[in-house]
Write a protein that holds these residues in place. Structure first.
Motif, PDB file in Angstrom:
ATOM      1  N   SER A 120      -7.010  -8.464 -10.878  1.00  0.00           N
ATOM      2  CA  SER A 120      -5.600  -8.052 -10.949  1.00  0.00           C
ATOM      3  C   SER A 120      -4.707  -9.117 -11.559  1.00  0.00           C
ATOM      4  O   SER A 120      -3.596  -8.831 -11.969  1.00  0.00           O
ATOM      5  CB  SER A 120      -5.090  -7.741  -9.543  1.00  0.00           C
ATOM      6  OG  SER A 120      -5.384  -8.823  -8.683  1.00  0.00           O
ATOM      7  N   ASP A 421      -7.561   8.722  -8.520  1.00  0.00           N
ATOM      8  CA  ASP A 421      -6.340   7.974  -8.243  1.00  0.00           C
ATOM      9  C   ASP A 421      -6.729   6.505  -8.069  1.00  0.00           C
ATOM     10  O   ASP A 421      -7.381   6.135  -7.098  1.00  0.00           O
ATOM     11  CB  ASP A 421      -5.682   8.517  -6.966  1.00  0.00           C
ATOM     12  CG  ASP A 421      -4.430   7.750  -6.590  1.00  0.00           C
ATOM     13  OD1 ASP A 421      -4.185   6.662  -7.177  1.00  0.00           O
ATOM     14  OD2 ASP A 421      -3.695   8.223  -5.710  1.00  0.00           O
ATOM     15  N   THR A 422      -6.324   5.666  -9.038  1.00  0.00           N
ATOM     16  CA  THR A 422      -6.792   4.276  -8.994  1.00  0.00           C
ATOM     17  C   THR A 422      -6.131   3.465  -7.877  1.00  0.00           C
ATOM     18  O   THR A 422      -6.599   2.377  -7.552  1.00  0.00           O
ATOM     19  CB  THR A 422      -6.571   3.565 -10.343  1.00  0.00           C
ATOM     20  OG1 THR A 422      -5.219   3.747 -10.749  1.00  0.00           O
ATOM     21  CG2 THR A 422      -7.520   4.087 -11.402  1.00  0.00           C
ATOM     22  N   TYR A 423      -5.041   3.975  -7.284  1.00  0.00           N
ATOM     23  CA  TYR A 423      -4.493   3.260  -6.130  1.00  0.00           C
ATOM     24  C   TYR A 423      -5.417   3.444  -4.930  1.00  0.00           C
ATOM     25  O   TYR A 423      -5.656   2.506  -4.167  1.00  0.00           O
ATOM     26  CB  TYR A 423      -3.070   3.734  -5.808  1.00  0.00           C
ATOM     27  CG  TYR A 423      -2.511   3.080  -4.555  1.00  0.00           C
ATOM     28  CD1 TYR A 423      -2.480   1.692  -4.433  1.00  0.00           C
ATOM     29  CD2 TYR A 423      -2.055   3.852  -3.492  1.00  0.00           C
ATOM     30  CE1 TYR A 423      -1.999   1.086  -3.284  1.00  0.00           C
ATOM     31  CE2 TYR A 423      -1.569   3.252  -2.338  1.00  0.00           C
ATOM     32  CZ  TYR A 423      -1.549   1.877  -2.237  1.00  0.00           C
ATOM     33  OH  TYR A 423      -1.079   1.281  -1.087  1.00  0.00           O
ATOM     34  N   TYR A 426      -8.206   1.248  -5.590  1.00  0.00           N
ATOM     35  CA  TYR A 426      -7.819  -0.127  -5.276  1.00  0.00           C
ATOM     36  C   TYR A 426      -8.060  -0.428  -3.808  1.00  0.00           C
ATOM     37  O   TYR A 426      -8.620  -1.473  -3.447  1.00  0.00           O
ATOM     38  CB  TYR A 426      -6.346  -0.346  -5.623  1.00  0.00           C
ATOM     39  CG  TYR A 426      -5.816  -1.697  -5.183  1.00  0.00           C
ATOM     40  CD1 TYR A 426      -6.056  -2.839  -5.945  1.00  0.00           C
ATOM     41  CD2 TYR A 426      -5.110  -1.834  -3.992  1.00  0.00           C
ATOM     42  CE1 TYR A 426      -5.601  -4.074  -5.539  1.00  0.00           C
ATOM     43  CE2 TYR A 426      -4.643  -3.066  -3.576  1.00  0.00           C
ATOM     44  CZ  TYR A 426      -4.883  -4.189  -4.354  1.00  0.00           C
ATOM     45  OH  TYR A 426      -4.436  -5.409  -3.936  1.00  0.00           O
ATOM     46  N   PRO A 438      -3.605  -1.146 -10.363  1.00  0.00           N
ATOM     47  CA  PRO A 438      -3.637   0.312 -10.564  1.00  0.00           C
ATOM     48  C   PRO A 438      -2.664   0.743 -11.662  1.00  0.00           C
ATOM     49  O   PRO A 438      -1.575   0.186 -11.786  1.00  0.00           O
ATOM     50  CB  PRO A 438      -3.188   0.871  -9.208  1.00  0.00           C
ATOM     51  CG  PRO A 438      -3.403  -0.238  -8.225  1.00  0.00           C
ATOM     52  CD  PRO A 438      -3.202  -1.507  -9.003  1.00  0.00           C
ATOM     53  N   THR A 440      -0.636   3.129 -12.129  1.00  0.00           N
ATOM     54  CA  THR A 440       0.679   3.653 -11.773  1.00  0.00           C
ATOM     55  C   THR A 440       1.756   2.573 -11.792  1.00  0.00           C
ATOM     56  O   THR A 440       2.946   2.866 -11.909  1.00  0.00           O
ATOM     57  CB  THR A 440       0.608   4.346 -10.388  1.00  0.00           C
ATOM     58  OG1 THR A 440       1.781   5.109 -10.199  1.00  0.00           O
ATOM     59  CG2 THR A 440       0.452   3.338  -9.264  1.00  0.00           C
ATOM     60  N   GLN A 449      -2.122   7.410 -13.268  1.00  0.00           N
ATOM     61  CA  GLN A 449      -2.732   7.281 -11.933  1.00  0.00           C
ATOM     62  C   GLN A 449      -4.236   7.079 -12.045  1.00  0.00           C
ATOM     63  O   GLN A 449      -4.850   6.541 -11.145  1.00  0.00           O
ATOM     64  CB  GLN A 449      -2.510   8.535 -11.069  1.00  0.00           C
ATOM     65  CG  GLN A 449      -1.083   8.813 -10.704  1.00  0.00           C
ATOM     66  CD  GLN A 449      -0.440   9.742 -11.712  1.00  0.00           C
ATOM     67  OE1 GLN A 449      -0.818   9.763 -12.893  1.00  0.00           O
ATOM     68  NE2 GLN A 449       0.526  10.513 -11.259  1.00  0.00           N
ATOM     69  N   MET A 452      -6.434   1.832 -14.980  1.00  0.00           N
ATOM     70  CA  MET A 452      -6.443   0.560 -14.265  1.00  0.00           C
ATOM     71  C   MET A 452      -6.485  -0.585 -15.274  1.00  0.00           C
ATOM     72  O   MET A 452      -6.999  -0.441 -16.382  1.00  0.00           O
ATOM     73  CB  MET A 452      -7.651   0.474 -13.333  1.00  0.00           C
ATOM     74  CG  MET A 452      -9.001   0.615 -14.018  1.00  0.00           C
ATOM     75  SD  MET A 452     -10.347   1.010 -12.858  1.00  0.00           S
ATOM     76  CE  MET A 452     -10.583  -0.566 -12.056  1.00  0.00           C
TER      77      MET A 452
END
Lengths: 483, 483
Positions: A120, A421-423, A426, A438, A440, A449, A452
């Motif tokens: 990240s 949904d990459t959140y 995550y 993520p 978003t 969404q 990433m």
């Protein structure tokens, strides 16, 4: 077989490696093909065996070839065709209702955790920084500065640092003077002053999409409206799209990361930069150019900046050393063109000055050849990393994902299957101590969404490969669970 | 004659000095009166001659007594009655049309000139700072920090520094925890985040008057309206005046420098602080408290802060070490009460983090007793300076000027004859290489043109005395030319 080695590097081994690399990218050599034997090549070209080996090791480090015992070197990977490429974004201007602020806070807080593989964090990890030399420069500057750096620096910033940044500008076609520059507490700080200098609450600004979340958040915090423009993952915002936007909206400023953008990694071609500068100049709309990654190119020369085409002081060129030397020094700068007085006032009213010692240390660091020497090494490392990451993602992630192909910088942008949904991904990844950004986070709209951002700014290692494998496994599981 | 020495200090010589000082201030001993002979006092009280002499030297350094050869020590000066005191301000809410921004820029730019006596700079000069010890802490922190301080600090800031600031808060009646604090790039940076966190463009804020120009300029730059409140030069804003203002205007926030304010030097009494906190809490109006000078008190203990009376998280308490240790480190902090999440977001969006090494160095510096030790010395020096300045101003300036009587801090506020324009005076003084801050900088109204701020944050010297003499001469000349 006679090959003409015509790579552009100084070193013969690099010339050889670049020649083979081009053949691999062009699919002259296909995955599985055997490279000429070391002995044969040495004999044919009258080049030492050790130089040939060095070239092959270099290709192996980049993940392009593999050595098979008692057999030789084989092409193992071609980044140019694998995995699929991302398409130009088509922002829909529909606002989402996710609490992105909370997500950003969570991702940042998790960075403080020990033992997390931080995909990240889009800064170079300390292992690839010239720590000892920087520290020496810091200690020397503490010794040399009046009152050991406890006194206020000039508002405009350390003069030697500004002189060096001006000198360095010739690398990107600039012709800055020290007096054209104002130092800041990092690049985002420079961008924040620029936005405040040229807009007022309620104004609309146009940005690329997806776009660095810090700019979105900052712009929102000062009451700006944000228009997200269609953005090509290789070349950025198209002048035609920008012209349309300028005709349809009352745009007061543009913000683009023109070289190796965060997060898509695009690099705007020089002619396009020139066209954009002319177009904006014609419309009287200033451009905030964030050129934070420009020095970390993988090709043969540094891409130019929009600023280099700016004849009217309409481009506010921002950069820093946070991505190449020392994020924690908090030193950046801006060449704000005709807005320089406003920027100086804003800096005075917000912070008075920036930290004295780090500016002086960087001034003296840039004055020697050390920065150039370090950058050469850093580019090599990051290029290799980008190829290794791409290979590993191709290996461990589902086949249908799409991936950016950056020609510089620190980051990869992935597009997963639409339903993912990459959140959520995550949160599952953090259970395994793997973080990423993520998608978003990089828009104010109901988009990305399933995307990433992965940073490859750390040394390649078995641990990193393992983390990518785990992450790919999680994505495959989510793919499957919805299938 | 038997005197009871009851000063509050640890050292006997200071007890003796304080006893005489009180007698001078109370006019028990008048200007021209002789102090008891050293020999006599020593005999009567069974105190060594050297201790008595130390006490008299101390009074002499403060400019309160003078030694006359072959005769003894005489009272030479009483700051409590001389020169005239400034009256409570009565802001008129009429906007002036002077270009104050240009004046501020000019004063700041002139600071960079060599050989100027800088009465304009309200920071301690390096000669009275613990440079060697600070530098040692810096070098140690560069050595100890992960990656030599090149990495990002946590958004909230260095933990040890926050812990130490929290520990220190007991000195002003606070009970902070490390987690209540966010570090910033100096105190003005903290104030800027506070204003952004609790207001939006078009809102009105109420401030003391005259008020630190940085806050005025910043508030204007984010589109705020500013109400300048009547302010007593000894006690600050009266709760009754504030109540009236709250009833007549839609005030969204207040800003006060509660201890040794810049520029008038007032210190708000504790009961008044409590009343203000209660009043604002009742009206739901947050208070930004700038407590930048609180540690530099001349009395026996540190004054409390409004924050110490705050039970609802309604006070945003800001401070830094820029006035006591190292302006160039750019380290400050805020305890923002219930606004902490907003402040953290703002810091992230503006600067990401602040410089790593300086925060760590100050954390370890404050952890030892060094800060306390340094402050004791600094207070002594500044108190002496304030008295020397007051004496010299009494001597060299026209009789009818009025002068503040600060009980702490760095600065004196002078009110000259009404017809004198101190910006014009500034330009004449700069011809003689003397700078100060013209009064017009401290208001948005058509006021204080005949006022000026003098900083006494430099070591007292013959050069300083000469500069004050020259400045007084210029004022006398301007007085005369209009008479």
């Amino acid at each position: 077989m006679k090959i003409v080695f015509k790579g552009k590097s100084d070193h013969l081994y690099l010339q050889i490696a670049e020649t083979f690399q081009k053949q691999i990218l062009d699919e002259v050599l296909k995955i599985g093909d055997k490279l000429p034997s070391v002995r044969l090549l040495s004999k044919e070209h009258a080049i030492s065996v050790s130089t040939i080996l060095q070239a092959y090791y270099h290709l192996e480090a980049k993940g392009l070839v593999e050595s098979r015992p008692q057999s030789g070197y084989y092409v193992s990977f071609n980044p140019s065709r694998f995995p699929r490429k991302i398409e130009k974004s088509d922002p829909i201007q529909v606002v989402k209702n996710k609490n992105v602020e909370a997500i950003i806070g969570e991702v940042y807080d998790d960075l403080a955790m020990d033992g997390v593989v931080k995909f990240s964090l889009s800064v170079p990890s300390p292992e690839i920084l010239p720590l000892a030399r920087l520290n020496k420069a810091m200690i020397q500057s503490l010794r040399d500065l009046p009152a050991n750096g406890t006194s206020y620096e000039k508002i405009q910033g350390n003069e030697e640092l500004r002189r060096q940044v001006a000198r360095w500008s010739m690398h990107w076609g600039g012709h800055l003077q020290a007096d054209d520059l104002v130092t800041t507490a990092g690049c985002m700080n420079a961008v924040s002053y620029c936005l405040q200098a040229i807009t007022k609450p309620g104004d609309t600004i146009a940005v690329e999409s997806p776009v660095y979340f810090g700019v979105l958040r900052f712009a929102q915090s000062i009451g700006l409206k944000i228009l997200e423009l269609p953005t090509d993952p290789d070349t950025g915002v198209d002048p035609d799209d920008l012209r349309n936007a300028l005709e349809q909206h009352d745009i007061k400023a543009c913000f683009f990361v023109t070289n190796f953008s965060n997060p898509t990694g695009y690099c705007m071609p020089d002619e396009q930069k020139e066209a954009i500068v002319k177009l904006l100049s014609k419309h009287g709309v200033p451009l905030i150019e964030d050129d934070l990654y420009g020095d970390v190119y993988f090709g043969n020369k540094r891409p130019r900046s929009c600023k280099s085409f700016d004849e009217e002081g309409n481009v506010l060129w921002c950069s820093s050393i946070s991505k190449t030397l020392a994020p924690g020094y908090r030193v950046g700068w801006v060449a704000p063109g005709k807005y320089i007085d406003k920027i100086k006032s804003l800096k005075l009213y917000h912070c008075i000055t920036s930290a004295t010692a780090q500016q002086a240390a960087l001034g003296s660091f840039l004055a020697t050849g050390r920065y150039e020497q370090h950058l050469r090494k850093l580019r090599q490392t990051l290029h290799t990393n980008s190829l290794q990451f791409t290979r590993a993602i191709g290996e461990y992630f589902p086949e249908e994902i799409k991936l950016s192909t950056p020609k510089g910088g620190f980051i990869l942008w992935l597009e997963l299957a639409e339903h993912i949904d990459t959140y959520q991904l995550y949160q599952e990844a953090m259970q395994q101590k793997i973080s990423f950004a993520p998608g978003t986070m990089f828009t104010l709209q109901d988009r990305y969404q399933n995307c990433m951002r992965l940073s490859y700014g750390m040394p390649w290692s078995a641990e990193v490969e393992q983390a990518l494998k785990k992450l790919g496994g999680l994505v495959k599981k989510m793919n499957g669970s919805m299938a």
